[in-house]
Design a protein around this motif. Structure first.
Motif, PDB file in Angstrom:
ATOM      1  N   ALA A  36       0.837  -1.200   0.000  1.00 38.69           N
ATOM      2  CA  ALA A  36       0.000   0.000   0.000  1.00 38.69           C
ATOM      3  C   ALA A  36       0.871   1.248   0.000  1.00 38.69           C
ATOM      4  O   ALA A  36       0.620   2.207  -0.729  1.00 38.69           O
ATOM      5  CB  ALA A  36      -0.934  -0.006   1.206  1.00 38.69           C
ATOM      6  N   SER A  37       1.917   1.230   0.804  1.00 39.53           N
ATOM      7  CA  SER A  37       2.834   2.374   0.859  1.00 39.53           C
ATOM      8  C   SER A  37       3.540   2.569  -0.473  1.00 39.53           C
ATOM      9  O   SER A  37       3.723   3.695  -0.934  1.00 39.53           O
ATOM     10  CB  SER A  37       3.877   2.164   1.974  1.00 39.53           C
ATOM     11  OG  SER A  37       3.255   2.111   3.234  1.00 39.53           O
ATOM     12  N   LEU A  38       3.918   1.449  -1.093  1.00 39.51           N
ATOM     13  CA  LEU A  38       4.617   1.528  -2.380  1.00 39.51           C
ATOM     14  C   LEU A  38       3.733   2.147  -3.446  1.00 39.51           C
ATOM     15  O   LEU A  38       4.185   2.983  -4.238  1.00 39.51           O
ATOM     16  CB  LEU A  38       5.067   0.126  -2.803  1.00 39.51           C
ATOM     17  CG  LEU A  38       5.817   0.025  -4.131  1.00 39.51           C
ATOM     18  CD1 LEU A  38       7.108   0.831  -4.093  1.00 39.51           C
ATOM     19  CD2 LEU A  38       6.112  -1.437  -4.465  1.00 39.51           C
ATOM     20  N   TYR A  39       2.449   1.763  -3.485  1.00 36.25           N
ATOM     21  CA  TYR A  39       1.539   2.313  -4.485  1.00 36.25           C
ATOM     22  C   TYR A  39       1.328   3.810  -4.276  1.00 36.25           C
ATOM     23  O   TYR A  39       1.272   4.586  -5.233  1.00 36.25           O
ATOM     24  CB  TYR A  39       0.198   1.586  -4.445  1.00 36.25           C
ATOM     25  CG  TYR A  39       0.301   0.120  -4.813  1.00 36.25           C
ATOM     26  CD1 TYR A  39       1.251  -0.327  -5.734  1.00 36.25           C
ATOM     27  CD2 TYR A  39      -0.547  -0.819  -4.240  1.00 36.25           C
ATOM     28  CE1 TYR A  39       1.355  -1.659  -6.060  1.00 36.25           C
ATOM     29  CE2 TYR A  39      -0.444  -2.171  -4.568  1.00 36.25           C
ATOM     30  CZ  TYR A  39       0.508  -2.582  -5.490  1.00 36.25           C
ATOM     31  OH  TYR A  39       0.613  -3.906  -5.813  1.00 36.25           O
ATOM     32  N   LEU A  40       1.202   4.225  -3.018  1.00 33.84           N
ATOM     33  CA  LEU A  40       1.062   5.653  -2.732  1.00 33.84           C
ATOM     34  C   LEU A  40       2.309   6.410  -3.157  1.00 33.84           C
ATOM     35  O   LEU A  40       2.229   7.501  -3.739  1.00 33.84           O
ATOM     36  CB  LEU A  40       0.799   5.862  -1.237  1.00 33.84           C
ATOM     37  CG  LEU A  40      -0.612   5.565  -0.746  1.00 33.84           C
ATOM     38  CD1 LEU A  40      -0.653   5.589   0.779  1.00 33.84           C
ATOM     39  CD2 LEU A  40      -1.601   6.592  -1.308  1.00 33.84           C
ATOM     40  N   LEU A  41       3.454   5.829  -2.860  1.00 34.57           N
ATOM     41  CA  LEU A  41       4.709   6.481  -3.210  1.00 34.57           C
ATOM     42  C   LEU A  41       4.863   6.577  -4.724  1.00 34.57           C
ATOM     43  O   LEU A  41       5.279   7.613  -5.257  1.00 34.57           O
ATOM     44  CB  LEU A  41       5.880   5.709  -2.601  1.00 34.57           C
ATOM     45  CG  LEU A  41       7.251   6.377  -2.688  1.00 34.57           C
ATOM     46  CD1 LEU A  41       7.265   7.689  -1.919  1.00 34.57           C
ATOM     47  CD2 LEU A  41       8.333   5.443  -2.155  1.00 34.57           C
ATOM     48  N   ASN A  42       4.491   5.522  -5.435  1.00 35.68           N
ATOM     49  CA  ASN A  42       4.572   5.558  -6.902  1.00 35.68           C
ATOM     50  C   ASN A  42       3.648   6.619  -7.488  1.00 35.68           C
ATOM     51  O   ASN A  42       3.996   7.296  -8.460  1.00 35.68           O
ATOM     52  CB  ASN A  42       4.219   4.188  -7.472  1.00 35.68           C
ATOM     53  CG  ASN A  42       5.332   3.179  -7.297  1.00 35.68           C
ATOM     54  OD1 ASN A  42       6.475   3.553  -7.044  1.00 35.68           O
ATOM     55  ND2 ASN A  42       5.012   1.904  -7.406  1.00 35.68           N
ATOM     56  N   GLN A  43       2.465   6.765  -6.873  1.00 37.52           N
ATOM     57  CA  GLN A  43       1.533   7.791  -7.347  1.00 37.52           C
ATOM     58  C   GLN A  43       2.105   9.178  -7.109  1.00 37.52           C
ATOM     59  O   GLN A  43       2.002  10.065  -7.966  1.00 37.52           O
ATOM     60  CB  GLN A  43       0.189   7.636  -6.627  1.00 37.52           C
ATOM     61  CG  GLN A  43      -0.923   8.491  -7.215  1.00 37.52           C
ATOM     62  CD  GLN A  43      -2.265   8.259  -6.554  1.00 37.52           C
ATOM     63  OE1 GLN A  43      -2.386   7.423  -5.648  1.00 37.52           O
ATOM     64  NE2 GLN A  43      -3.273   8.995  -6.980  1.00 37.52           N
ATOM     65  N   ALA A  44       2.724   9.363  -5.944  1.00 43.16           N
ATOM     66  CA  ALA A  44       3.338  10.657  -5.629  1.00 43.16           C
ATOM     67  C   ALA A  44       4.484  10.961  -6.589  1.00 43.16           C
ATOM     68  O   ALA A  44       4.606  12.080  -7.112  1.00 43.16           O
ATOM     69  CB  ALA A  44       3.839  10.652  -4.185  1.00 43.16           C
ATOM     70  N   LYS A  45       5.321   9.970  -6.856  1.00 42.62           N
ATOM     71  CA  LYS A  45       6.467  10.163  -7.749  1.00 42.62           C
ATOM     72  C   LYS A  45       6.012  10.487  -9.173  1.00 42.62           C
ATOM     73  O   LYS A  45       6.604  11.332  -9.850  1.00 42.62           O
ATOM     74  CB  LYS A  45       7.360   8.922  -7.728  1.00 42.62           C
ATOM     75  CG  LYS A  45       8.122   8.748  -6.423  1.00 42.62           C
ATOM     76  CD  LYS A  45       8.636   7.336  -6.229  1.00 42.62           C
ATOM     77  CE  LYS A  45       9.725   6.958  -7.188  1.00 42.62           C
ATOM     78  NZ  LYS A  45      10.271   5.606  -6.897  1.00 42.62           N
ATOM     79  N   ALA A  46       4.941   9.817  -9.615  1.00 40.62           N
ATOM     80  CA  ALA A  46       4.425  10.092 -10.954  1.00 40.62           C
ATOM     81  C   ALA A  46       3.890  11.516 -11.041  1.00 40.62           C
ATOM     82  O   ALA A  46       4.087  12.211 -12.052  1.00 40.62           O
ATOM     83  CB  ALA A  46       3.324   9.090 -11.308  1.00 40.62           C
TER      84      ALA A  46
END
Length: 297
Positions: free
Chosen positions: A185-195
């Protein structure tokens, strides 16, 4: 009701969706049917599943000698080797599909699921209009209302999802609800933020603004960057601005002033200082070095 040619729709479904493959299960579809004027059929049984949905009308379903009322919105399953019959005083609009699961091309988990469907006592569901199975039937039929835009891939995808949905509709679930691991879940949030950062470098990109966009607190977002990347949010944004600027310097002839604005710097002076601190040389020298290395001798 759906504005479709029932006969043509049945023909297309039987032509395109007779074998449905997913990585974990393969369905052998014996037939699809769409009958706007169903009245009666003889007492009979099948060696496969036949699942019907009443789009409109009323009738009776006889299952193993017991009668059950049918009405608009009823979803029901004729299980293998069970004697059954459908009849009504007036016409019913029925849609139905008959299928087997192919054991040699299906995983053990999916085989067990459909074995449970074979044994289920919940084989008739009234008022199922809001169930996933009913909604998928609707999506499938809606697709045929504009015959000039019929798409094979869409038909096959919806048909496959429909057959998969039947297990959920007719069985009581003993499996644990799938929980997304916290680290994922944290990884998906982080990927969304990075994008978001990557695609909006010309913006100020304040921490709290991005956190609000992701429905997080600024503190939580800041912790994500520090924990997962090892850099602060501010440091990551700065590095992304410089990374993008370096690519623009390499692959375009845009003036350095334009590049600095594109990647979110308010002044060329500040951009030059930030670029030099990370890349080791000023942006003009970086471009010259890259051009010199690329020029044939």
């Amino acid at each position: 009701m759906y504005l479709i040619d029932a006969s043509k729709t049945s023909y297309i479904l039987n032509s395109l969706a007779s074998e449905l493959n997913q990585h974990s299960v393969t369905f052998d579809v014996h037939y699809w049917g769409i009958d706007p004027h169903h009245l009666h059929n003889p007492l009979h049984k099948h060696s496969f599943f036949e699942i019907c949905y009443v789009l409109e009308g009323q009738g009776i379903y006889l299952d193993d000698g017991i009668e059950f009322a049918l009405e608009t919105g009823t979803l029901f399953c004729s299980r293998p080797e069970i004697w059954h019959q459908i009849h009504s005083q007036n016409e019913m609009y029925l849609v139905y599909v008959a299928f087997d699961v192919v054991p040699s091309h299906s995983g053990s988990e999916m085989l067990e699921r459909f074995n449970k469907l074979y044994r289920t006592n919940q084989f008739l569901i009234a008022n199922s209009q809001d169930s996933s199975s009913a909604l998928l039937w609707s999506a499938l039929l809606k697709h045929f209302e504009t015959p000039e835009f019929i798409n094979k891939e869409v038909i096959v995808s919806i048909a496959q999802a429909l057959l998969l949905s039947f297990y959920t509709a007719f069985t009581e679930h003993t499996e644990k609800t799938f929980q997304l691991p916290k680290d994922k879940a944290s990884l998906y949030l982080l990927n969304q933020a990075k994008a978001f950062i990557r695609d909006n470098l010309e913006q100020p990109l304040h921490l709290d603004d991005l956190a609000n966009y992701l429905h997080l607190s600024g503190r939580h977002l800041s912790r994500l960057f520090t924990a997962e990347i090892g850099h602060s949010y501010v440091a990551y944004v700065k590095s992304e601005r410089i990374r993008s600027a370096a690519n623009l310097l390499k692959y375009t002839n845009e003036p350095i002033k334009n590049i600095s604005e594109k990647v979110g710097f308010n002044s060329v002076h500040y951009f030059t200082k930030a670029f030099s601190s990370i890349m080791g040389i000023p942006p003009g020298a970086y471009r010259n070095n890259y051009t010199t290395e690329s020029t044939p001798t």
